[in-house]
Design a protein around this motif. Structure first.
Motif, PDB file in Angstrom:
ATOM      1  N   LYS A   1       6.676   6.111  -1.816  1.00 44.13           N
ATOM      2  CA  LYS A   1       7.326   6.275  -0.510  1.00 44.13           C
ATOM      3  C   LYS A   1       6.434   5.848   0.656  1.00 44.13           C
ATOM      4  O   LYS A   1       6.564   6.345   1.778  1.00 44.13           O
ATOM      5  N   VAL A   2       5.512   4.933   0.387  1.00 43.14           N
ATOM      6  CA  VAL A   2       4.713   4.350   1.472  1.00 43.14           C
ATOM      7  C   VAL A   2       5.611   3.407   2.269  1.00 43.14           C
ATOM      8  O   VAL A   2       5.483   3.285   3.485  1.00 43.14           O
ATOM      9  N   VAL A   3       6.533   2.736   1.576  1.00 40.16           N
ATOM     10  CA  VAL A   3       7.516   1.837   2.206  1.00 40.16           C
ATOM     11  C   VAL A   3       8.891   2.141   1.621  1.00 40.16           C
ATOM     12  O   VAL A   3       9.004   2.750   0.552  1.00 40.16           O
ATOM     13  N   LYS A   4       9.924   1.687   2.347  1.00 41.28           N
ATOM     14  CA  LYS A   4      11.309   1.979   1.915  1.00 41.28           C
ATOM     15  C   LYS A   4      11.791   1.053   0.813  1.00 41.28           C
ATOM     16  O   LYS A   4      12.603   1.431  -0.020  1.00 41.28           O
ATOM     17  N   ASN A   5      11.359  -0.201   0.848  1.00 39.88           N
ATOM     18  CA  ASN A   5      11.828  -1.155  -0.165  1.00 39.88           C
ATOM     19  C   ASN A   5      10.794  -2.261  -0.382  1.00 39.88           C
ATOM     20  O   ASN A   5       9.778  -2.331   0.327  1.00 39.88           O
ATOM     21  N   ILE A   6      11.095  -3.117  -1.362  1.00 40.71           N
ATOM     22  CA  ILE A   6      10.155  -4.173  -1.757  1.00 40.71           C
ATOM     23  C   ILE A   6       9.859  -5.112  -0.575  1.00 40.71           C
ATOM     24  O   ILE A   6       8.723  -5.520  -0.359  1.00 40.71           O
ATOM     25  N   GLY A   7      10.905  -5.445   0.184  1.00 37.14           N
ATOM     26  CA  GLY A   7      10.719  -6.332   1.334  1.00 37.14           C
ATOM     27  C   GLY A   7       9.705  -5.770   2.320  1.00 37.14           C
ATOM     28  O   GLY A   7       8.814  -6.484   2.791  1.00 37.14           O
ATOM     29  N   HIS A   8       9.826  -4.471   2.603  1.00 37.22           N
ATOM     30  CA  HIS A   8       8.874  -3.836   3.519  1.00 37.22           C
ATOM     31  C   HIS A   8       7.464  -3.840   2.943  1.00 37.22           C
ATOM     32  O   HIS A   8       6.483  -3.944   3.685  1.00 37.22           O
ATOM     33  N   ALA A   9       7.357  -3.696   1.618  1.00 33.49           N
ATOM     34  CA  ALA A   9       6.029  -3.718   0.991  1.00 33.49           C
ATOM     35  C   ALA A   9       5.331  -5.041   1.284  1.00 33.49           C
ATOM     36  O   ALA A   9       4.117  -5.074   1.550  1.00 33.49           O
ATOM     37  N   PHE A  10       6.115  -6.140   1.276  1.00 31.92           N
ATOM     38  CA  PHE A  10       5.526  -7.459   1.539  1.00 31.92           C
ATOM     39  C   PHE A  10       5.349  -7.712   3.040  1.00 31.92           C
ATOM     40  O   PHE A  10       4.616  -8.611   3.419  1.00 31.92           O
ATOM     41  N   GLU A  11       6.022  -6.936   3.879  1.00 27.34           N
ATOM     42  CA  GLU A  11       5.786  -7.086   5.320  1.00 27.34           C
ATOM     43  C   GLU A  11       4.503  -6.391   5.738  1.00 27.34           C
ATOM     44  O   GLU A  11       3.753  -6.886   6.562  1.00 27.34           O
ATOM     45  N   ARG A  12       4.242  -5.222   5.166  1.00 28.33           N
ATOM     46  CA  ARG A  12       3.076  -4.430   5.605  1.00 28.33           C
ATOM     47  C   ARG A  12       1.840  -4.645   4.740  1.00 28.33           C
ATOM     48  O   ARG A  12       0.716  -4.335   5.152  1.00 28.33           O
ATOM     49  N   PHE A  13       2.047  -5.127   3.533  1.00 28.46           N
ATOM     50  CA  PHE A  13       0.953  -5.283   2.569  1.00 28.46           C
ATOM     51  C   PHE A  13       1.134  -6.613   1.821  1.00 28.46           C
ATOM     52  O   PHE A  13       2.151  -7.291   1.978  1.00 28.46           O
ATOM     53  N   LEU A  14       0.133  -6.947   1.003  1.00 28.87           N
ATOM     54  CA  LEU A  14       0.286  -7.957  -0.060  1.00 28.87           C
ATOM     55  C   LEU A  14       0.432  -9.406   0.407  1.00 28.87           C
ATOM     56  O   LEU A  14       0.620 -10.299  -0.416  1.00 28.87           O
ATOM     57  N   THR A  15       0.411  -9.634   1.726  1.00 28.69           N
ATOM     58  CA  THR A  15       0.460 -11.013   2.224  1.00 28.69           C
ATOM     59  C   THR A  15      -0.786 -11.254   3.086  1.00 28.69           C
ATOM     60  O   THR A  15      -1.435 -10.303   3.536  1.00 28.69           O
ATOM     61  N   ARG A  16      -1.104 -12.513   3.299  1.00 25.23           N
ATOM     62  CA  ARG A  16      -2.350 -12.904   3.960  1.00 25.23           C
ATOM     63  C   ARG A  16      -2.648 -12.066   5.206  1.00 25.23           C
ATOM     64  O   ARG A  16      -1.789 -11.911   6.069  1.00 25.23           O
ATOM     65  N   GLY A  17      -3.847 -11.504   5.234  1.00 26.25           N
ATOM     66  CA  GLY A  17      -4.270 -10.701   6.381  1.00 26.25           C
ATOM     67  C   GLY A  17      -3.896  -9.226   6.273  1.00 26.25           C
ATOM     68  O   GLY A  17      -4.317  -8.420   7.098  1.00 26.25           O
ATOM     69  N   LYS A  18      -3.122  -8.848   5.252  1.00 30.11           N
ATOM     70  CA  LYS A  18      -2.676  -7.455   5.110  1.00 30.11           C
ATOM     71  C   LYS A  18      -3.398  -6.806   3.919  1.00 30.11           C
ATOM     72  O   LYS A  18      -3.858  -7.480   3.009  1.00 30.11           O
ATOM     73  N   PRO A  19      -3.461  -5.437   3.916  1.00 32.82           N
ATOM     74  CA  PRO A  19      -4.092  -4.757   2.773  1.00 32.82           C
ATOM     75  C   PRO A  19      -3.431  -5.155   1.449  1.00 32.82           C
ATOM     76  O   PRO A  19      -2.212  -5.338   1.396  1.00 32.82           O
ATOM     77  N   GLY A  20      -4.256  -5.292   0.425  1.00 35.45           N
ATOM     78  CA  GLY A  20      -3.732  -5.611  -0.898  1.00 35.45           C
ATOM     79  C   GLY A  20      -3.646  -7.100  -1.180  1.00 35.45           C
ATOM     80  O   GLY A  20      -3.381  -7.507  -2.302  1.00 35.45           O
ATOM     81  N   TYR A  21      -3.873  -7.916  -0.135  1.00 33.64           N
ATOM     82  CA  TYR A  21      -3.789  -9.369  -0.370  1.00 33.64           C
ATOM     83  C   TYR A  21      -5.141  -9.908  -0.819  1.00 33.64           C
ATOM     84  O   TYR A  21      -6.160  -9.639  -0.191  1.00 33.64           O
ATOM     85  N   VAL A  22      -5.124 -10.666  -1.881  1.00 32.52           N
ATOM     86  CA  VAL A  22      -6.330 -11.338  -2.362  1.00 32.52           C
ATOM     87  C   VAL A  22      -5.968 -12.799  -2.605  1.00 32.52           C
ATOM     88  O   VAL A  22      -5.072 -13.093  -3.409  1.00 32.52           O
ATOM     89  N   ALA A  23      -6.634 -13.693  -1.882  1.00 27.37           N
ATOM     90  CA  ALA A  23      -6.360 -15.118  -2.051  1.00 27.37           C
ATOM     91  C   ALA A  23      -6.683 -15.519  -3.482  1.00 27.37           C
ATOM     92  O   ALA A  23      -7.620 -14.985  -4.087  1.00 27.37           O
ATOM     93  N   HIS A  24      -5.921 -16.428  -4.022  1.00 27.43           N
ATOM     94  CA  HIS A  24      -6.135 -16.794  -5.420  1.00 27.43           C
ATOM     95  C   HIS A  24      -5.873 -18.277  -5.616  1.00 27.43           C
ATOM     96  O   HIS A  24      -4.960 -18.824  -4.998  1.00 27.43           O
ATOM     97  N   ALA A  25      -6.659 -18.922  -6.462  1.00 26.34           N
ATOM     98  CA  ALA A  25      -6.454 -20.345  -6.748  1.00 26.34           C
ATOM     99  C   ALA A  25      -5.600 -20.476  -8.004  1.00 26.34           C
ATOM    100  O   ALA A  25      -6.026 -20.102  -9.096  1.00 26.34           O
TER     101      ALA A  25
END
Ligand code: AMP
Ligand code: MN
Ligand code: MN
Ligand code: MN
Length: 297
Positions: A162-186
């Motif tokens: 319940k940190v976020v309401k849905n998957i879309g919000h998870a990718f808005e607040r986390f997991l994308t460049r510059g946000k927590p949880g994002y790790v660049a990968h080749a």
């Protein structure tokens, strides 16, 4: 009275050529995805899991059972940069009608999967630094195929906690460049991904071009390089496009002479905008990629 008999081929239209299962980051087993597609009146289904063909055997059996024509596929993760100074963008290349037994394809996919475990650990460190502990372990609990741990599994943990309401919000607040949880990968190179697909007898399709947020000039360069590498189709109607992208990429497909593909990019009921077999049809002015699939031409 003369009778004129018009023989009309029965044209199958409801092809859905982009779907995920628990073999990668989908929420349903290959058999379940086949059942959902059949229920929606799908004429032919492709399973295209990220960087693996592990779901194809089960899907093939289930599709035979359901009398649903089946196309074996894959979605390959690629890192691409417009030039040496620009940051790499992750691009996805779908392979349709591939031979899963092809050794070079399997070696290539294995090399991509190999980087996912170490990335998952780094992602967990990034989440921990942002105050979310135990994310990697929790994400693995959502991954049926441990080799294919990915960002969607982390997103599901954030929803569950319940940190976020849905998957879309998870990718808005986390997991994308510059946000927590994002790790660049080749990931793989564009040329290698296309070569593995075509070498395995498949058709290389650029997945959801509208999602990459590239300036127009860079998109033109990407499509040019993709074509030069042997890519022959792009997705036009996909659940990963906004409806306005359907026209944009129909136009680009015609401009480049690409065939057009259609697929839900289904990940899960209640999670994805479209179920398999429920997308709008392709525009009339493009050539569907399935005209190049031997069984359907
Ligand atoms: P990965 O290959 O592990 O980096 O994860 C990529 C996957 O994350 C994609 O295939 C999508 O399933 C998911 N994803 C990426 N961005 C979003 C988004 N904005 N909303 C929902 N899912 C996303
Ligand atoms: Mn995915
Ligand atoms: Mn994708
Ligand atoms: Mn996908």
């Amino acid at each position: 009275m003369r009778h004129i008999f018009v023989f009309q081929r029965v044209h199958l239209n409801n092809f859905d050529l982009h779907n995920h299962t628990t073999a990668s980051d989908g929420a349903h087993s290959p058999s379940e995805v086949v059942v959902i597609a059949k229920r929606n009146g799908c004429d032919a289904l492709a399973i295209t899991d990220h960087d693996t063909t592990a779901g194809l055997a089960e899907a093939t059996t289930a599709a035979t059972h359901a009398a649903l024509p089946f196309i074996p596929g894959v979605e390959i993760s690629v890192s691409w940069a417009a030039n040496i100074d620009s940051k790499a963008t992750t691009i996805h290349i779908v392979g349709l009608n591939i031979d899963p037994a092809n050794a070079a394809l399997q070696a290539g996919l294995l090399s991509i999967r190999a980087g996912r475990a170490s990335r998952a650990i780094e992602m967990g460190d990034s989440f921990a630094a942002a105050g979310h502990a135990g994310m990697t372990e929790a994400a693995y609990a959502f991954a049926a195929n441990k080799e294919m741990i990915g960002r969607t599994h982390f997103a599901r943990v954030l929803v569950e906690r319940k940190v976020v309401k849905n998957i879309g919000h998870a990718f808005e607040r986390f997991l994308t460049r510059g946000k927590p949880g994002y790790v660049a990968h080749a990931w793989a190179s564009l040329a290698d991904a296309v070569k593995w697909i075509t070498g395995a007898g498949g058709i290389a399709v650029m997945a959801h071009p509208g999602r990459y947020n590239l300036p127009v000039a860079d998109m033109t360069q990407l499509l040019t390089e993709f074509s030069a590498a042997g890519g022959t189709a792009i997705e036009v109607v996909t659940g990963s496009h906004a409806p306005r992208d359907f026209r944009t990429y129909a136009v680009r497909a015609k401009e480049f002479g690409f065939l057009a593909s259609r697929g839900a990019d289904f990940h899960g009921l209640g999670e994805s905008k479209f179920e398999p077999g429920s997308m709008p049809p392709l525009p009339d002015d493009v050539t569907p990629v399935w005209t190049r699939l031997p069984e359907f031409a």
